[in-house]
Write a protein that holds these residues in place. Structure first.
Motif, PDB file in Angstrom:
ATOM      1  N   THR A  44      -7.345   3.118  -0.494  1.00 40.30           N
ATOM      2  CA  THR A  44      -6.050   3.743  -0.008  1.00 40.30           C
ATOM      3  C   THR A  44      -5.583   5.123  -0.668  1.00 40.30           C
ATOM      4  O   THR A  44      -5.411   6.022  -0.345  1.00 40.30           O
ATOM      5  N   LEU A  45      -5.783   4.814  -2.102  1.00 42.71           N
ATOM      6  CA  LEU A  45      -5.440   5.880  -2.964  1.00 42.71           C
ATOM      7  C   LEU A  45      -6.315   7.117  -3.114  1.00 42.71           C
ATOM      8  O   LEU A  45      -5.929   8.015  -3.113  1.00 42.71           O
ATOM      9  N   GLU A  46      -7.555   6.908  -2.730  1.00 43.72           N
ATOM     10  CA  GLU A  46      -8.609   7.689  -2.452  1.00 43.72           C
ATOM     11  C   GLU A  46      -8.333   8.522  -1.301  1.00 43.72           C
ATOM     12  O   GLU A  46      -8.515   9.898  -1.315  1.00 43.72           O
ATOM     13  N   GLU A  47      -7.966   7.743  -0.436  1.00 44.31           N
ATOM     14  CA  GLU A  47      -7.472   8.755   0.987  1.00 44.31           C
ATOM     15  C   GLU A  47      -6.187   9.347   0.880  1.00 44.31           C
ATOM     16  O   GLU A  47      -6.147  10.799   1.182  1.00 44.31           O
ATOM     17  N   LEU A  48      -5.157   8.876   0.096  1.00 44.61           N
ATOM     18  CA  LEU A  48      -4.039   9.357  -0.079  1.00 44.61           C
ATOM     19  C   LEU A  48      -4.332  10.812  -1.102  1.00 44.61           C
ATOM     20  O   LEU A  48      -3.539  11.706  -0.843  1.00 44.61           O
ATOM     21  N   ILE A  49      -4.995  10.757  -1.926  1.00 41.76           N
ATOM     22  CA  ILE A  49      -5.194  11.839  -2.631  1.00 41.76           C
ATOM     23  C   ILE A  49      -5.584  13.049  -2.276  1.00 41.76           C
ATOM     24  O   ILE A  49      -5.226  14.151  -2.399  1.00 41.76           O
ATOM     25  N   GLN A  50      -6.541  12.768  -1.107  1.00 38.75           N
ATOM     26  CA  GLN A  50      -7.096  14.009  -0.383  1.00 38.75           C
ATOM     27  C   GLN A  50      -6.124  14.717   0.437  1.00 38.75           C
ATOM     28  O   GLN A  50      -6.328  15.844   0.924  1.00 38.75           O
ATOM     29  N   LEU A  51      -4.881  14.203   0.795  1.00 37.48           N
ATOM     30  CA  LEU A  51      -3.736  14.841   1.497  1.00 37.48           C
ATOM     31  C   LEU A  51      -3.038  15.889   0.879  1.00 37.48           C
ATOM     32  O   LEU A  51      -2.908  15.580  -0.296  1.00 37.48           O
ATOM     33  N   PRO A  52      -2.584  16.938   1.512  1.00 38.84           N
ATOM     34  CA  PRO A  52      -1.762  17.879   0.791  1.00 38.84           C
ATOM     35  C   PRO A  52      -0.677  17.339   0.323  1.00 38.84           C
ATOM     36  O   PRO A  52      -0.106  16.289   1.002  1.00 38.84           O
ATOM     37  N   ASP A  53       0.174  17.979  -0.741  1.00 33.40           N
ATOM     38  CA  ASP A  53       1.210  17.424  -1.292  1.00 33.40           C
ATOM     39  C   ASP A  53       2.508  17.134  -0.332  1.00 33.40           C
ATOM     40  O   ASP A  53       3.253  16.422  -0.500  1.00 33.40           O
ATOM     41  N   ASP A  54       2.639  17.998   0.660  1.00 33.98           N
ATOM     42  CA  ASP A  54       3.705  18.097   1.463  1.00 33.98           C
ATOM     43  C   ASP A  54       3.588  17.283   2.874  1.00 33.98           C
ATOM     44  O   ASP A  54       4.249  17.153   3.743  1.00 33.98           O
ATOM     45  N   THR A  55       2.453  16.522   2.919  1.00 38.17           N
ATOM     46  CA  THR A  55       2.370  15.512   4.082  1.00 38.17           C
ATOM     47  C   THR A  55       3.193  14.542   3.944  1.00 38.17           C
ATOM     48  O   THR A  55       3.407  13.888   2.906  1.00 38.17           O
ATOM     49  N   ASN A  56       3.694  14.080   5.070  1.00 38.15           N
ATOM     50  CA  ASN A  56       4.664  13.007   5.009  1.00 38.15           C
ATOM     51  C   ASN A  56       3.945  11.588   5.233  1.00 38.15           C
ATOM     52  O   ASN A  56       2.883  11.455   5.786  1.00 38.15           O
ATOM     53  N   THR A  57       4.377  10.648   4.429  1.00 38.86           N
ATOM     54  CA  THR A  57       3.440   9.321   4.366  1.00 38.86           C
ATOM     55  C   THR A  57       4.656   8.319   4.394  1.00 38.86           C
ATOM     56  O   THR A  57       5.817   8.505   4.493  1.00 38.86           O
ATOM     57  N   TYR A  58       4.130   6.974   4.560  1.00 37.57           N
ATOM     58  CA  TYR A  58       5.136   5.997   4.586  1.00 37.57           C
ATOM     59  C   TYR A  58       4.811   5.173   3.170  1.00 37.57           C
ATOM     60  O   TYR A  58       3.669   4.823   2.685  1.00 37.57           O
ATOM     61  N   LYS A  59       5.895   4.740   2.453  1.00 33.81           N
ATOM     62  CA  LYS A  59       6.101   4.190   1.156  1.00 33.81           C
ATOM     63  C   LYS A  59       6.627   2.857   1.129  1.00 33.81           C
ATOM     64  O   LYS A  59       7.444   2.780   2.056  1.00 33.81           O
ATOM     65  N   ALA A  60       5.985   1.908   0.969  1.00 34.48           N
ATOM     66  CA  ALA A  60       6.391   0.420   1.069  1.00 34.48           C
ATOM     67  C   ALA A  60       7.386   0.366  -0.046  1.00 34.48           C
ATOM     68  O   ALA A  60       7.455   0.652  -1.144  1.00 34.48           O
ATOM     69  N   ILE A  61       8.528  -0.373   0.437  1.00 38.81           N
ATOM     70  CA  ILE A  61       9.731  -0.872  -0.412  1.00 38.81           C
ATOM     71  C   ILE A  61       9.989  -2.319   0.013  1.00 38.81           C
ATOM     72  O   ILE A  61      10.576  -2.648   0.964  1.00 38.81           O
ATOM     73  N   GLY A  62       9.653  -3.125  -0.961  1.00 31.74           N
ATOM     74  CA  GLY A  62       9.573  -4.773  -0.561  1.00 31.74           C
ATOM     75  C   GLY A  62       8.868  -4.917   0.441  1.00 31.74           C
ATOM     76  O   GLY A  62       7.861  -4.607   0.780  1.00 31.74           O
ATOM     77  N   LEU A  63       9.668  -5.517   1.586  1.00 28.74           N
ATOM     78  CA  LEU A  63       9.095  -6.222   2.987  1.00 28.74           C
ATOM     79  C   LEU A  63       9.140  -4.899   3.828  1.00 28.74           C
ATOM     80  O   LEU A  63       8.867  -5.092   4.858  1.00 28.74           O
ATOM     81  N   PHE A  64      10.058  -4.036   3.545  1.00 37.35           N
ATOM     82  CA  PHE A  64      10.292  -2.999   4.618  1.00 37.35           C
ATOM     83  C   PHE A  64       9.325  -1.620   4.168  1.00 37.35           C
ATOM     84  O   PHE A  64       9.217  -1.449   2.946  1.00 37.35           O
ATOM     85  N   TRP A  65       9.437  -0.694   5.355  1.00 36.58           N
ATOM     86  CA  TRP A  65       8.759   0.597   5.052  1.00 36.58           C
ATOM     87  C   TRP A  65       9.677   1.313   5.311  1.00 36.58           C
ATOM     88  O   TRP A  65      10.704   1.355   6.237  1.00 36.58           O
ATOM     89  N   SER A  66       9.516   2.491   4.514  1.00 38.13           N
ATOM     90  CA  SER A  66      10.462   3.715   4.506  1.00 38.13           C
ATOM     91  C   SER A  66       9.728   4.916   4.567  1.00 38.13           C
ATOM     92  O   SER A  66       8.839   5.087   3.967  1.00 38.13           O
ATOM     93  N   ARG A  67      10.218   5.792   5.361  1.00 36.97           N
ATOM     94  CA  ARG A  67       9.430   7.215   5.504  1.00 36.97           C
ATOM     95  C   ARG A  67       9.812   7.922   4.474  1.00 36.97           C
ATOM     96  O   ARG A  67      10.745   8.213   4.055  1.00 36.97           O
ATOM     97  N   ASP A  68       8.632   8.389   3.656  1.00 37.51           N
ATOM     98  CA  ASP A  68       8.950   9.257   2.403  1.00 37.51           C
ATOM     99  C   ASP A  68       7.698  10.191   2.076  1.00 37.51           C
ATOM    100  O   ASP A  68       6.575  10.099   2.684  1.00 37.51           O
ATOM    101  N   HIS A  69       8.052  11.112   1.286  1.00 37.21           N
ATOM    102  CA  HIS A  69       6.792  11.922   1.000  1.00 37.21           C
ATOM    103  C   HIS A  69       6.098  11.191  -0.136  1.00 37.21           C
ATOM    104  O   HIS A  69       6.235  10.233  -1.047  1.00 37.21           O
ATOM    105  N   LEU A  70       4.918  11.482  -0.391  1.00 36.77           N
ATOM    106  CA  LEU A  70       3.810  10.940  -1.437  1.00 36.77           C
ATOM    107  C   LEU A  70       4.102  12.044  -2.587  1.00 36.77           C
ATOM    108  O   LEU A  70       4.103  13.103  -2.668  1.00 36.77           O
ATOM    109  N   TRP A  71       4.329  11.073  -3.543  1.00 30.87           N
ATOM    110  CA  TRP A  71       4.850  11.774  -5.133  1.00 30.87           C
ATOM    111  C   TRP A  71       3.685  12.019  -5.869  1.00 30.87           C
ATOM    112  O   TRP A  71       2.620  11.054  -6.148  1.00 30.87           O
TER     113      TRP A  71
END
Length: 71
Positions: A44-71
């Motif tokens: 998953t990390l390998e795939e995410l590294i290939q994305l541009p910095d301004d690409t919106n992704t989903y970030k896990a927060i506990g049992l819930f998912w929040s829409r956020d930018h990849l940091w």
């Protein structure tokens, strides 16, 4: 009569061996599971590294998912 203490000790050791063997099998199962989880996270990390910095992704927060930018 002299064999009775030896028999009791043998039965105790046998019981502990069975218990320890069960624990070892449980730990081996957990290790395989963690290795699979590690591999999935790495891929998953390998795939995410290939994305541009301004690409919106989903970030896990506990049992819930929040829409956020990849940091």
């Amino acid at each position: 009569m002299a064999d009775e203490p030896n028999r009791a000790a043998f039965v105790e050791l046998q019981s502990r061996m069975i218990e320890t063997t069960g624990k070892i099998k449980q730990l081996q199962t957990q290790m395989r599971s963690k290795e699979s989880e590690k591999k999935r996270a790495y891929l998953t990390l390998e795939e995410l590294i290939q994305l541009p910095d301004d690409t919106n992704t989903y970030k896990a927060i506990g049992l819930f998912w929040s829409r956020d930018h990849l940091w």
